[in-house]
Enzyme design. Sequence first.
Site, mmCIF file in Angstrom:
data_model
loop_
_atom_site.group_PDB
_atom_site.id
_atom_site.type_symbol
_atom_site.label_atom_id
_atom_site.label_comp_id
_atom_site.label_asym_id
_atom_site.label_seq_id
_atom_site.Cartn_x
_atom_site.Cartn_y
_atom_site.Cartn_z
ATOM 1 N N THR A 1 -6.541 -9.397 7.166
ATOM 2 C CA THR A 1 -7.007 -10.737 7.505
ATOM 3 C C THR A 1 -8.230 -11.067 6.665
ATOM 4 O O THR A 1 -8.949 -10.172 6.230
ATOM 5 C CB THR A 1 -7.425 -10.841 8.988
ATOM 6 O OG1 THR A 1 -8.605 -10.041 9.187
ATOM 7 C CG2 THR A 1 -6.316 -10.421 9.926
ATOM 8 N N ARG B 1 -20.213 -1.370 6.710
ATOM 9 C CA ARG B 1 -18.963 -1.788 7.352
ATOM 10 C C ARG B 1 -18.523 -0.638 8.240
ATOM 11 O O ARG B 1 -18.208 0.448 7.733
ATOM 12 C CB ARG B 1 -17.906 -2.092 6.289
ATOM 13 C CG ARG B 1 -16.534 -2.412 6.871
ATOM 14 C CD ARG B 1 -15.555 -2.835 5.787
ATOM 15 N NE ARG B 1 -15.376 -1.841 4.735
ATOM 16 C CZ ARG B 1 -14.209 -1.275 4.412
ATOM 17 N NH1 ARG B 1 -13.107 -1.604 5.056
ATOM 18 N NH2 ARG B 1 -14.137 -0.392 3.437
ATOM 19 N N ASN C 1 -12.524 -3.630 10.904
ATOM 20 C CA ASN C 1 -13.743 -3.618 10.096
ATOM 21 C C ASN C 1 -14.800 -4.500 10.719
ATOM 22 O O ASN C 1 -14.516 -5.639 11.098
ATOM 23 C CB ASN C 1 -13.431 -4.127 8.683
ATOM 24 C CG ASN C 1 -12.447 -3.225 7.990
ATOM 25 O OD1 ASN C 1 -12.750 -2.067 7.718
ATOM 26 N ND2 ASN C 1 -11.257 -3.732 7.724
ATOM 27 N N GLU D 1 0.916 -4.296 3.560
ATOM 28 C CA GLU D 1 -0.348 -4.310 4.306
ATOM 29 C C GLU D 1 -0.950 -5.705 4.256
ATOM 30 O O GLU D 1 -1.113 -6.286 3.183
ATOM 31 C CB GLU D 1 -1.329 -3.288 3.740
ATOM 32 C CG GLU D 1 -2.686 -3.331 4.451
ATOM 33 C CD GLU D 1 -3.539 -2.088 4.210
ATOM 34 O OE1 GLU D 1 -2.960 -1.015 3.949
ATOM 35 O OE2 GLU D 1 -4.772 -2.202 4.286
ATOM 36 N N HIS E 1 -15.843 1.156 9.993
ATOM 37 C CA HIS E 1 -14.411 1.173 9.712
ATOM 38 C C HIS E 1 -13.729 1.983 10.808
ATOM 39 O O HIS E 1 -13.895 3.201 10.878
ATOM 40 C CB HIS E 1 -14.219 1.822 8.326
ATOM 41 C CG HIS E 1 -12.831 1.791 7.794
ATOM 42 N ND1 HIS E 1 -12.207 2.902 7.293
ATOM 43 C CD2 HIS E 1 -11.940 0.789 7.664
ATOM 44 C CE1 HIS E 1 -10.999 2.589 6.864
ATOM 45 N NE2 HIS E 1 -10.804 1.308 7.079
ATOM 46 N N ASP F 1 0.862 -1.188 0.000
ATOM 47 C CA ASP F 1 0.000 0.000 0.000
ATOM 48 C C ASP F 1 0.896 1.235 0.000
ATOM 49 O O ASP F 1 1.194 1.795 1.048
ATOM 50 C CB ASP F 1 -0.915 -0.022 1.219
ATOM 51 C CG ASP F 1 -2.029 1.005 1.102
ATOM 52 O OD1 ASP F 1 -2.209 1.547 0.004
ATOM 53 O OD2 ASP F 1 -2.713 1.257 2.105
#
Lengths: 58, 516
Positions: B117, B255, B171, B114, B257, B109
């Site tokens: 999971t 989601r 997340n 990065e 975040h 990234d």
Amino acid sequence: MPEQVQKTHPVRPGPGPGGEGPGPRAPRVDRPNTEEILKRMRKVDPDQAKRYRQRTGE
Amino acid sequence: MDKQRPIPAWPIYFGLETEFGIAVRENAEIDVVEESIHLVRAAAQLGSPNLWDYTREDPHRDARGFRAKELRQDGDEANFFSQDRQRPYSFEEIKSDFVLRNGARFYNDHTHPEYSTPECSTLLELVAQDKAGERILEECARAASRKRNHTVCLYKNNSDFAGHSYGCHENYLIPRMIPWDRIVEGMMAFLVTRQIFGGAGKLGWEKEDQGMVGGFQISQRADFFTELVGIDTMNRRPLINTRDEPHANPKLYRRFHVIVGDSNLSEYATWLKVGTTALVLEALQYDRVPRRFFLADPLYAHRSISRDQTNRWEVDLAHSGATTATELQNDYADWVGRYVDLDHPEKRAVWKSWKETVELLQKGPNALRDRLDWVAKRSLLETFREEQNLSWNDPWLQSVDLEYHLMDRDRGLYYALESGGEISRISREEDIYRAIQQPPNASRAYVRGKCIQKFARDLVNVQWDYIAFRWKGQTYRVELSSAFPGVDLERYCEVIDRAQLVSDMIEELKLEPIGG
């Protein structure tokens, strides 16, 4: 919330750690052996943080 | 209180995305992009490259109901891309975006390796997958070191002590039915005070592009947050991030975040940080938090808690005087207990540990040095400072701080504590080894990981919520946007387990071609 989102696991997750349930396991020792860790700390280059430069990330 | 409503998952899925710091021991003047590219490519045996579909990503969509015209980081990103265009690599080569056989994503990234999971539906799996990421990166660093003939060092931390931060984002896929305003007001004080057990600890103070040695604080990231609510993640970071990119049916799900947390080495800290956040999100389905939880000045409280050398962590409330971070966390736990089904074993274990941790923090943090990163690190630094007779302003201590996060089990200080049996564990070693090779069972990541294992040559595109492959000149897509436990997931898992060829999946799932 739609009822369809209620969850059942298609495959059950494994047992908890060491079969003790889904929580933490206590450390193995009561008194930390600080000498081994001190040895590692003494080997740390005193200037490595000064040299450590990164780009901003997210 | 309405306990009659169907209780969805808690949340449906959760996952972590962690940016790692990268350095070369023998040379401070390295090209971090070049090193990061080589490092990520060392994962080739564990996955497939260049499958990620960027066209289905839109970080400009805002949970407040609009699409941001631009992000403050767009300029930085354009600048990075402009620099990267001078390199002898294509965009795909620079990204080196791998989908791994365990369902994870691993890529470069910009300058940070990065590791994301795979989506997990239990905390046990999440912690094991997070640790699997550490092991994969450690092995990649060894392989890259051999290939590059120097020592590549990776750090699971969030700052370079000089005003540059990089993140560990959490997340949580949750029901869209929870009103956004309720989430913002309900999560604000919780996230601000959560650092008392989620912080990874840092020696020094920072602001953008500036840093100074001295003074221990409990959060790596608190110095870098200047907004209450916003969509940005690289500049003027907000306590509550509004990115609205569910990677699922946007009418049903969002989601949440979280960008305010630290990267944790401690499995217990990860488990508790994610578990308590999930519990609060679940309780928010049923009710708003009481007004007495509202902070008078969340940004000030965020920094002052992190820097409070007394560990009293006093904060001013918006409507009722003052309290402490421990009292607020205790109040949150009691409030959550009224709504969440604590007969669920994993929820009950987290909730009990939450209460116990807060109680121990009130008595004095040192009892938690086997569980919390910041306490473990501070204890190490104190021991070393006394032995070497150093002042808290000595740069050597900052170097020791950095070594705590080193992804090398033979040298890193966290791993020294772990191998010495001085740290509480959540995962068993066999859980971690399995997670390196296999996706979580009860997750759509199972389908992704198994497709990488079985049909990598046939894949053309992958995203969190779909997999596309080519068969006999036609492209087919497996949609995973509703593949949740108890909904569609079981069927997909059974099909991928039985399939010998991609054509078996096409037949069983009755897929129609979407193009040539």
